[in-house]
Design a protein around this motif. Structure first.
Motif, short mmCIF file in Angstrom:
data_model
loop_
_atom_site.label_atom_id
_atom_site.label_comp_id
_atom_site.label_asym_id
_atom_site.label_seq_id
_atom_site.Cartn_x
_atom_site.Cartn_y
_atom_site.Cartn_z
N ILE A 253 0.84 -1.20 0.00
CA ILE A 253 0.00 0.00 0.00
C ILE A 253 0.87 1.25 0.00
O ILE A 253 0.64 2.20 -0.75
CB ILE A 253 -0.95 0.01 1.22
N GLY A 254 1.90 1.25 0.86
CA GLY A 254 2.79 2.40 0.92
C GLY A 254 3.50 2.67 -0.39
O GLY A 254 3.59 3.82 -0.84
N ASP A 255 4.00 1.60 -1.03
CA ASP A 255 4.68 1.76 -2.32
C ASP A 255 3.71 2.27 -3.38
O ASP A 255 4.07 3.13 -4.20
CB ASP A 255 5.28 0.42 -2.76
N TYR A 256 2.50 1.73 -3.37
CA TYR A 256 1.50 2.19 -4.34
C TYR A 256 1.19 3.66 -4.17
O TYR A 256 1.12 4.43 -5.14
CB TYR A 256 0.23 1.37 -4.22
N LEU A 257 1.02 4.11 -2.92
CA LEU A 257 0.69 5.51 -2.66
C LEU A 257 1.82 6.43 -3.11
O LEU A 257 1.57 7.51 -3.66
CB LEU A 257 0.40 5.72 -1.18
N ASP A 258 3.07 6.01 -2.88
CA ASP A 258 4.21 6.83 -3.32
C ASP A 258 4.19 7.01 -4.84
O ASP A 258 4.37 8.12 -5.34
CB ASP A 258 5.52 6.18 -2.89
N THR A 259 3.96 5.92 -5.56
CA THR A 259 3.92 6.00 -7.02
C THR A 259 2.72 6.79 -7.50
O THR A 259 2.83 7.61 -8.43
CB THR A 259 3.86 4.57 -7.61
N PHE A 260 1.59 6.58 -6.86
CA PHE A 260 0.35 7.28 -7.23
C PHE A 260 0.51 8.79 -7.08
O PHE A 260 0.14 9.56 -7.98
CB PHE A 260 -0.78 6.76 -6.35
N VAL A 261 1.06 9.23 -5.95
CA VAL A 261 1.25 10.66 -5.72
C VAL A 261 2.24 11.24 -6.73
O VAL A 261 2.05 12.36 -7.24
CB VAL A 261 1.75 10.91 -4.28
N LEU A 262 3.28 10.49 -7.04
CA LEU A 262 4.27 10.96 -8.02
C LEU A 262 3.63 11.18 -9.39
O LEU A 262 3.86 12.20 -10.04
CB LEU A 262 5.42 9.95 -8.11
N LYS A 263 2.81 10.22 -9.82
CA LYS A 263 2.16 10.33 -11.13
C LYS A 263 1.16 11.48 -11.16
O LYS A 263 1.12 12.26 -12.11
CB LYS A 263 1.45 9.02 -11.47
N LEU A 264 0.36 11.60 -10.10
CA LEU A 264 -0.62 12.69 -10.07
C LEU A 264 0.06 14.04 -10.02
O LEU A 264 -0.40 15.01 -10.64
CB LEU A 264 -1.54 12.53 -8.85
N GLY A 265 1.17 14.13 -9.27
CA GLY A 265 1.90 15.40 -9.22
C GLY A 265 2.43 15.80 -10.58
O GLY A 265 2.38 16.98 -10.96
N THR A 266 2.92 14.83 -11.34
CA THR A 266 3.42 15.12 -12.69
C THR A 266 2.28 15.57 -13.61
O THR A 266 2.42 16.55 -14.35
CB THR A 266 4.10 13.87 -13.28
N ILE A 267 1.15 14.87 -13.54
CA ILE A 267 0.00 15.25 -14.36
C ILE A 267 -0.47 16.65 -13.99
O ILE A 267 -0.80 17.47 -14.86
CB ILE A 267 -1.13 14.23 -14.19
N ASP A 268 -0.50 16.94 -12.70
CA ASP A 268 -0.95 18.26 -12.24
C ASP A 268 -0.06 19.37 -12.78
O ASP A 268 -0.55 20.40 -13.27
CB ASP A 268 -0.97 18.27 -10.71
N ARG A 269 1.24 19.18 -12.70
CA ARG A 269 2.17 20.21 -13.19
C ARG A 269 2.03 20.42 -14.69
O ARG A 269 2.00 21.57 -15.18
CB ARG A 269 3.61 19.83 -12.84
N ILE A 270 1.94 19.33 -15.44
CA ILE A 270 1.81 19.44 -16.89
C ILE A 270 0.48 20.08 -17.26
O ILE A 270 0.40 20.93 -18.15
CB ILE A 270 1.97 18.07 -17.56
N ALA A 271 -0.59 19.68 -16.57
CA ALA A 271 -1.92 20.25 -16.86
C ALA A 271 -1.93 21.75 -16.61
O ALA A 271 -2.53 22.51 -17.38
CB ALA A 271 -2.98 19.55 -16.02
N GLN A 272 -1.26 22.18 -15.56
CA GLN A 272 -1.20 23.61 -15.29
C GLN A 272 -0.42 24.36 -16.37
O GLN A 272 -0.80 25.47 -16.76
CB GLN A 272 -0.56 23.86 -13.92
N ARG A 273 0.63 23.74 -16.89
CA ARG A 273 1.38 24.37 -17.98
C ARG A 273 0.53 24.45 -19.24
O ARG A 273 0.56 25.45 -19.97
CB ARG A 273 2.67 23.58 -18.27
N ILE A 274 -0.25 23.38 -19.51
CA ILE A 274 -1.12 23.38 -20.69
C ILE A 274 -2.16 24.49 -20.58
O ILE A 274 -2.41 25.23 -21.55
CB ILE A 274 -1.81 22.01 -20.84
N ILE A 275 -2.76 24.63 -19.40
CA ILE A 275 -3.76 25.69 -19.21
C ILE A 275 -3.13 27.06 -19.39
O ILE A 275 -3.72 27.95 -20.01
CB ILE A 275 -4.39 25.55 -17.81
#
Length: 445
Positions: A253-275
């Motif tokens: 669970i801990g490993d999954y959450l670390d990866t999940f947060v990393l992916k969402l953080g990347t998507i969030d940053r890119i989405a903000q740049r696109i906007i």
């Protein structure tokens, strides 16, 4: 996300501690399977997205074309119209709801010392614990924050939904602007709905007081020490216990959450740049369109098609602005909520680790005494109960969280796809309307 057909099995529901005292609880993990099997159940596999009816967005506004024809993107041939025929069942596990909470009607209050926003919290219920079937109270952000802190103290084994971040950068976001207040209202509404849908948190006494008390400040000042024995034991666990190793299923669970947060953080940053780039492009388009209109005033024979181009660019500007607004209002908040949600889950994992470390230390201390005892000391058994309580509640909440996440991201991604389809359809229809203007124009001999 949980596994689809032919994939990994759906995690089985586990008992929750609820409001019962720890001494009355059975050992929920006494007959659990192998750690490897449990870990595989908790790690989501990919599955097919279910399609949703398109959310409100572009379809709510009509765009006009240069020749006066309104844009219609709902024709049977439209790809987005196919989405209208499909639905997603949003009933979680077939649960029957008897508590409904909504947050609306934000109001600005200006006082001598401060300015703040309050929200109306409306509750409708058939539960016997409530004296009335309906309540309506007003709450400000710090009241929601108080509620969450109380839930963390009194229900330490459970995952508490996150609140939207309190602080904003001054000069960047106006926290009293209509857009910001509405975004926060939606997040607070989702926060309360997630608690109301939880089989344990929704029965918490602090939650009931939050929903019903007219004067919440008076309740706060009473300083009621209503922490459960579980809450007290976790709150005062010192850092002197060190966990040897986290069980495989919880490490997964801990490993999954670390990866999940990393992916969402990347998507969030890119989405903000696109906007940001879309808004910059929008500025250029707004300057670009009027040039054709001005040119048309100097070219009598080309006036009509040039005006048509100008109007098309204007319609594309409107569509792009709505697309960017939808990304800002609907897409980004979900990403940020689940980043905060993951951090909350990590905190519960750390509390679980502390209790397990305490149990291991006490068990080892008993073994070192080398004394024959007919049974394990009571304090060690209680500590074992706390570990098993944490394990069961954490697993159950993880399963619920995965179900909510799967549903939320299905809706998010399908909504984003539909809005992009409608955006391009409107731009395509607008530009196609110019063709008749050019073809119908008689050639000059």
């Amino acid at each position: 996300m949980s596994a689809g057909g032919g994939g990994l099995g759906t995690p089985r529901a586990l008992p929750s501690s609820g409001p019962r005292a720890l001494r009355d609880m059975p050992h929920p993990l006494a007959a659990s399977g192998s750690e490897e099997a449990a870990a595989s159940e908790l790690i989501p596999s990919s599955e097919l997205l279910l399609l949703l009816p398109p959310p409100r967005g572009f379809a709510d506004k009509d765009l006009s074309l240069p020749n006066g024809t309104p844009v219609d993107t709902s024709s049977p041939a439209s790809s987005s119209s196919l989405l209208n025929r499909l639905q997603l069942d949003d009933d979680l596990d077939g649960e029957t709801r008897d508590l409904f909470v909504t947050v609306d009607d934000p109001k600005k209050h200006i006082c001598t010392m401060e300015t703040y926003i309050t929200y109306r919290v409306t509750t409708k219920t058939t539960r016997a614990e409530f004296d009335l079937p309906e309540y309506s109270v007003r709450r400000r952000y710090q009241d929601f924050d108080w509620l969450r802190n109380k839930l963390e103290e009194s229900q330490p084994t459970h995952l508490i939904p996150p609140l939207p971040e309190k602080f904003v950068m001054k000069g960047v976001v106006d926290r009293f602007s209509e857009e910001f207040v509405e975004t926060r209202r939606k997040a607070l509404d989702k926060f309360l709905k997630r608690i109301a849908d939880h089989p344990v948190l929704s029965f918490n006494e602090h939650f009931s007081v939050f929903l019903t008390a007219k004067d919440l400040n008076a309740y706060k000042k009473q300083g009621m020490a209503l922490l459960s024995k579980m809450g007290e034991s976790v709150k005062y666990v010192t850092g002197g216990y060190k966990l040897r190793s986290r069980p495989l299923e919880f490490a997964a669970i801990g490993d999954y959450l670390d990866t999940f947060v990393l992916k969402l953080g990347t998507i969030d940053r890119i989405a903000q740049r696109i906007i940001k780039e879309e808004l910059e492009y929008l500025v250029e388009l707004r300057e670009y369109g009027p040039v054709y209109s001005t040119w048309g005033g100097l070219e009598v024979e080309l006036a009509e098609p040039l005006e048509g181009v100008s109007a098309c660019i204007g319609n594309c500007c409107t569509a792009l602005e709505e697309l960017s607004d939808d990304m800002t209002d609907d897409f980004l908040p979900v990403l940020r909520e689940y980043i905060l949600y993951s951090e909350s889950m990590k905190n519960v994992l750390k509390k679980r680790d502390q209790v397990q470390a305490e149990y291991e230390a006490k068990l080892e201390a008993v073994a070192l005494k080398r004394e024959e005892r007919p049974k394990v000391p009571a304090d060690v058994e209680k500590c074992q109960d706390r570990v098993e309580c944490f394990n069961a509640d954490l697993k159950a909440d993880m399963e619920r969280w995965q179900n909510n996440k799967r549903q939320d991201f299905r809706q998010l991604l399908m909504g984003m796809a539909d809005k992009n389809i409608q955006y391009y359809e409107k731009c395509l229809t607008a530009w196609e309307s110019i063709i008749p203007l050019l073809q119908d124009k008689p050639e000059t001999k």
